[in-house]
Design a protein around this motif. Structure first.
Motif, mmCIF file in Angstrom:
data_model
loop_
_atom_site.group_PDB
_atom_site.id
_atom_site.type_symbol
_atom_site.label_atom_id
_atom_site.label_comp_id
_atom_site.label_asym_id
_atom_site.label_seq_id
_atom_site.Cartn_x
_atom_site.Cartn_y
_atom_site.Cartn_z
ATOM 1 N N LEU A 1 -13.675 -13.668 -7.129
ATOM 2 C CA LEU A 1 -12.855 -13.160 -8.145
ATOM 3 C C LEU A 1 -13.188 -13.818 -9.708
ATOM 4 O O LEU A 1 -13.196 -13.205 -10.477
ATOM 5 C CB LEU A 1 -11.492 -13.280 -7.836
ATOM 6 N N ILE B 1 -16.514 -12.052 -10.612
ATOM 7 C CA ILE B 1 -16.273 -10.682 -10.894
ATOM 8 C C ILE B 1 -15.738 -10.737 -12.316
ATOM 9 O O ILE B 1 -16.215 -9.869 -13.227
ATOM 10 C CB ILE B 1 -15.401 -9.817 -10.016
ATOM 11 N N PHE B 2 -14.640 -11.227 -12.746
ATOM 12 C CA PHE B 2 -14.066 -11.128 -13.847
ATOM 13 C C PHE B 2 -14.573 -12.278 -15.153
ATOM 14 O O PHE B 2 -14.184 -12.261 -16.031
ATOM 15 C CB PHE B 2 -12.354 -11.515 -13.721
ATOM 16 N N PRO C 1 -9.983 -3.610 3.245
ATOM 17 C CA PRO C 1 -10.635 -3.010 2.022
ATOM 18 C C PRO C 1 -10.587 -3.842 0.816
ATOM 19 O O PRO C 1 -11.875 -3.671 0.091
ATOM 20 C CB PRO C 1 -9.584 -1.551 1.754
ATOM 21 N N TYR C 2 -9.822 -4.726 0.661
ATOM 22 C CA TYR C 2 -9.777 -5.725 -0.526
ATOM 23 C C TYR C 2 -11.083 -6.592 -0.346
ATOM 24 O O TYR C 2 -11.694 -7.114 -1.217
ATOM 25 C CB TYR C 2 -8.448 -6.303 -0.754
ATOM 26 N N THR D 1 -13.715 -6.019 1.588
ATOM 27 C CA THR D 1 -14.902 -5.308 1.411
ATOM 28 C C THR D 1 -15.342 -4.902 0.087
ATOM 29 O O THR D 1 -16.396 -5.135 -0.479
ATOM 30 C CB THR D 1 -14.811 -3.983 2.373
ATOM 31 N N TYR D 2 -14.395 -4.585 -0.630
ATOM 32 C CA TYR D 2 -14.312 -4.262 -2.077
ATOM 33 C C TYR D 2 -15.121 -5.313 -2.781
ATOM 34 O O TYR D 2 -16.098 -5.573 -3.525
ATOM 35 C CB TYR D 2 -13.249 -3.657 -2.805
ATOM 36 N N THR D 3 -14.416 -6.599 -2.616
ATOM 37 C CA THR D 3 -14.518 -7.969 -3.345
ATOM 38 C C THR D 3 -16.252 -8.290 -3.098
ATOM 39 O O THR D 3 -16.988 -8.652 -3.664
ATOM 40 C CB THR D 3 -13.849 -8.922 -2.965
ATOM 41 N N MET E 1 -18.705 -6.356 -1.725
ATOM 42 C CA MET E 1 -19.738 -5.403 -2.439
ATOM 43 C C MET E 1 -19.914 -5.545 -4.045
ATOM 44 O O MET E 1 -20.898 -5.394 -4.341
ATOM 45 C CB MET E 1 -19.146 -3.946 -2.173
ATOM 46 N N ALA E 2 -18.712 -6.034 -4.417
ATOM 47 C CA ALA E 2 -18.744 -6.196 -5.994
ATOM 48 C C ALA E 2 -19.631 -7.245 -6.367
ATOM 49 O O ALA E 2 -20.654 -7.255 -7.322
ATOM 50 C CB ALA E 2 -17.314 -6.279 -6.638
ATOM 51 N N LYS F 1 -22.306 -8.369 -4.382
ATOM 52 C CA LYS F 1 -23.185 -8.314 -4.111
ATOM 53 C C LYS F 1 -24.065 -7.129 -5.120
ATOM 54 O O LYS F 1 -25.037 -7.190 -5.632
ATOM 55 C CB LYS F 1 -23.411 -7.239 -2.523
ATOM 56 N N GLY F 2 -23.207 -6.267 -5.637
ATOM 57 C CA GLY F 2 -23.650 -5.270 -6.792
ATOM 58 C C GLY F 2 -23.744 -6.064 -8.050
ATOM 59 O O GLY F 2 -24.980 -5.625 -8.524
ATOM 60 N N ILE F 3 -23.174 -6.900 -8.359
ATOM 61 C CA ILE F 3 -23.630 -7.901 -9.533
ATOM 62 C C ILE F 3 -24.930 -8.519 -9.229
ATOM 63 O O ILE F 3 -25.724 -8.530 -10.203
ATOM 64 C CB ILE F 3 -22.391 -9.078 -9.598
ATOM 65 N N ASN G 1 -27.385 -7.696 -7.357
ATOM 66 C CA ASN G 1 -28.178 -6.558 -7.435
ATOM 67 C C ASN G 1 -28.796 -6.277 -8.641
ATOM 68 O O ASN G 1 -29.866 -6.143 -9.176
ATOM 69 C CB ASN G 1 -27.815 -5.551 -6.389
ATOM 70 N N GLU G 2 -27.655 -6.373 -9.581
ATOM 71 C CA GLU G 2 -28.175 -5.805 -11.133
ATOM 72 C C GLU G 2 -28.787 -7.061 -11.702
ATOM 73 O O GLU G 2 -30.002 -6.661 -12.392
ATOM 74 C CB GLU G 2 -26.909 -5.644 -11.677
ATOM 75 N N PHE H 1 -18.965 -2.988 -13.788
ATOM 76 C CA PHE H 1 -20.332 -3.650 -13.544
ATOM 77 C C PHE H 1 -21.106 -3.728 -14.834
ATOM 78 O O PHE H 1 -22.466 -4.008 -14.587
ATOM 79 C CB PHE H 1 -20.938 -2.840 -12.322
ATOM 80 N N ASN I 1 -27.547 1.468 -7.295
ATOM 81 C CA ASN I 1 -27.159 0.365 -6.506
ATOM 82 C C ASN I 1 -26.488 0.388 -5.314
ATOM 83 O O ASN I 1 -25.323 0.958 -5.244
ATOM 84 C CB ASN I 1 -26.267 -0.533 -7.683
ATOM 85 N N TYR J 1 -24.807 -1.478 -3.380
ATOM 86 C CA TYR J 1 -23.455 -2.001 -3.196
ATOM 87 C C TYR J 1 -22.245 -1.437 -3.899
ATOM 88 O O TYR J 1 -21.198 -1.135 -3.441
ATOM 89 C CB TYR J 1 -23.587 -3.613 -3.556
ATOM 90 N N ILE J 2 -22.726 -0.908 -5.327
ATOM 91 C CA ILE J 2 -21.856 -0.077 -5.868
ATOM 92 C C ILE J 2 -21.548 1.233 -5.000
ATOM 93 O O ILE J 2 -20.551 1.715 -5.397
ATOM 94 C CB ILE J 2 -22.278 0.099 -7.428
ATOM 95 N N ILE K 1 -18.869 1.134 -2.976
ATOM 96 C CA ILE K 1 -17.449 1.129 -3.401
ATOM 97 C C ILE K 1 -16.987 2.383 -3.835
ATOM 98 O O ILE K 1 -15.944 3.068 -3.802
ATOM 99 C CB ILE K 1 -17.377 0.090 -4.738
ATOM 100 N N PRO L 1 -6.275 1.796 -1.386
ATOM 101 C CA PRO L 1 -6.732 0.482 -1.853
ATOM 102 C C PRO L 1 -8.073 0.411 -2.721
ATOM 103 O O PRO L 1 -8.102 -0.426 -3.749
ATOM 104 C CB PRO L 1 -7.346 -0.246 -0.336
ATOM 105 N N TYR L 2 -8.885 1.394 -2.665
ATOM 106 C CA TYR L 2 -9.867 1.464 -3.693
ATOM 107 C C TYR L 2 -9.865 1.764 -4.950
ATOM 108 O O TYR L 2 -9.988 1.189 -5.917
ATOM 109 C CB TYR L 2 -11.108 2.212 -3.034
ATOM 110 N N TYR M 1 -7.554 -1.124 -6.629
ATOM 111 C CA TYR M 1 -8.508 -2.311 -7.077
ATOM 112 C C TYR M 1 -9.184 -2.023 -8.004
ATOM 113 O O TYR M 1 -9.070 -2.761 -9.086
ATOM 114 C CB TYR M 1 -9.426 -2.518 -5.630
#
Lengths: 305, 305
Positions: A196, A199-200, A284-285, A287-289, A291-292, A294-296, A298-299, B200, B210, B212-213, B216, B284-285, B288
């Motif tokens: 967290l 991400i933020f 879901p929370y 998985t979302y966290t 993937m987020a 992993k997405g960052i 990946n970028e 992102f 991406n 991973y995105i 989501i 949830p998605y 979030y």
């Protein structure tokens, strides 16, 4: 007692100076030749509150050039994703009956199958440590080292006497009967605070102050306590305590993000996601966290190419 | 036909130049006196592909100083969160039987109760427009304006003849029978692309690249199509089409984040979250994603203090 410490990041350096201070003979194994040379030449600077100490009797070697030797205990203080590279080299060169692992998450435990050391310990670090440079480490927050046996030898325990030698109140440790709940509780804390804050892009304490991040953090804690079988109230209390205690800290994962380094997400949330999948839980929370982050990552990778 | 356009951002300016080009008399209402003065002095520059045109017969007024006048149609081209400030001033000064709203999301529709205009239209803009400065707008992507009646007058329709006057193929429009499905489909697209590109910090096309995105985005689309009663396949297709079509664009929400402006999250995801709650759906998605953007906004606000 002869101690070989593999990894000279903040935790490796912190252990090196405390072991040296406790009178042990320390061999430190680094990733780069440059860092080893600097440590051999200048020693390690150790900052504790207003004290600056110089510890100049630590032998350092770059990992591929380390001399074959016998040692009482090998302490692994590298990131868990570095273990697959490091373990074969250490096994080949360093003879020791006892190993101690200081990694976050649980990925490293999956690598211990078939390893024939007579004694293996697992520990979680609740100390704050900050590497200030190649040869300097600061003990930023006195916490504790919790440790447990993963594999115990019947007779005399090297790990037991190792931890007993820290009578020094500045570097306490606590023994835990069972390693899995100990690692799971630590994973819960890391699995909430690290992702967290990453991400933020905020300091640890901000998770408590920002009401919208709290709306994400609360269900994430709920899901993780269930997946990891951590008692719910204990889990919530622990995460909030650590957020408060480390409120002005930048988490290790955010530090990695900001310096463009690889983030330690697989051993932490990746493990939890796989465990949830095995147990067919809907998370879901979590998985979302996962993937987020992993997405960052990946970028960042994409931008570097 | 006399047209009064409230709001001189990218969409307000785009409408102003196309209305002027179609021979209408345009009054443009701006937030700042500075922008009105500049437009009155220099006109509006209009960039379309390689063409640069100067449109110099637009009258501009800062909103609190606008002269009372009669007009055929008022077009609201402000952000929906600006409407509560703007509507009372316009009602007081500008006499018109017909109003047209160009806002994203659905928050503005909730403000239309008890308004006694005889004709009210709602539209969604699928054109790409970029404000290049206080007096310059670029038509970056030819799309369409979809429009529908929210309230229709029995006899002659100002809105009908307004849209008919754009025979110009550069600025097409399409009539929709029902306003709610039209707004919901647009909200779905905005509710996926805007928040995810903002969290992102990526261009629209990156959402497809991406993996991973995507993990989501896919469940977020699923939840939103259910909440908004958009047919699932139609919804997925539309989001992917818009991502591809606008792949090199920076979304309006990310543009707002990067310039430290308020983000238009309430009218879009806030509406969907409230609708899900009313219908007791677990989303949830969606929650979030909404909380993440609110969390980011909260941090920006905190840093500015």
């Amino acid at each position: 007692m002869n101690i070989t410490i593999v990894g000279a990041g903040s935790i490796g350096l912190l252990y090196a100076v405390y072991c040296a201070e406790a009178g042990m003979k320390v061999t430190l194994i680094t990733r780069t030749k440059k860092q080893a040379d600097l440590i051999n030449k200048s020693g390690v600077e150790f900052i504790r509150q207003d004290d600056h100490l110089l510890v100049d009797h630590i032998d350092a070697y770059e990992i591929t050039t380390v001399a074959e030797h016998f040692t009482d205990l090998v302490i692994f203080a590298v990131k868990s994703y570095q273990l697959p590279d490091v373990l074969p080299l250490i096994k080949e060169k360093i003879k020791s009956s006892s190993w101690l692992f200081l990694q976050n998450g649980l990925a490293h435990v999956e690598m211990l199958e078939g390893i024939n050391q007579v004694e293996i310990g697992l520990a979680v670090i609740e100390h704050g440590a900050k590497k200030e440079g190649a040869t300097s480490v600061q003990h930023t927050g006195k916490g504790t080292t919790r440790w447990a046996y993963y594999k115990k030898q019947d007779e005399m325990s090297v790990l037991g006497s190792f931890f007993e030698s820290f009578k020094n109140k500045q570097f306490p440790n606590e023994y835990a009967e069972e390693w899995l709940p100990m690692l799971h509780l630590k994973l819960l804390v890391n699995g909430v605070i690290n992702p967290l804050t990453t991400i933020f892009q905020v300091k640890n304490g901000e998770l408590l102050k920002n009401p919208y991040i709290r709306e994400i953090m609360n269900p994430l804690i709920e899901e993780l306590t269930e997946v990891l079988s951590v008692p719910r109230d204990k889990g919530i209390k622990k995460v909030l305590e650590v957020c408060t205690f480390t409120q002005n800290n930048t988490s290790s994962m955010l530090t990695d993000r900001l310096s463009g380094r690889r983030m330690e997400i697989e051993a932490i949330l990746g493990y939890a996601v796989r465990l949830a999948k095995q147990n067919r839980r809907s998370t879901p929370y979590l998985t979302y966290t996962y993937m987020a982050v992993k997405g960052i990552e990946n970028e960042t990778g994409r931008r570097e190419v």
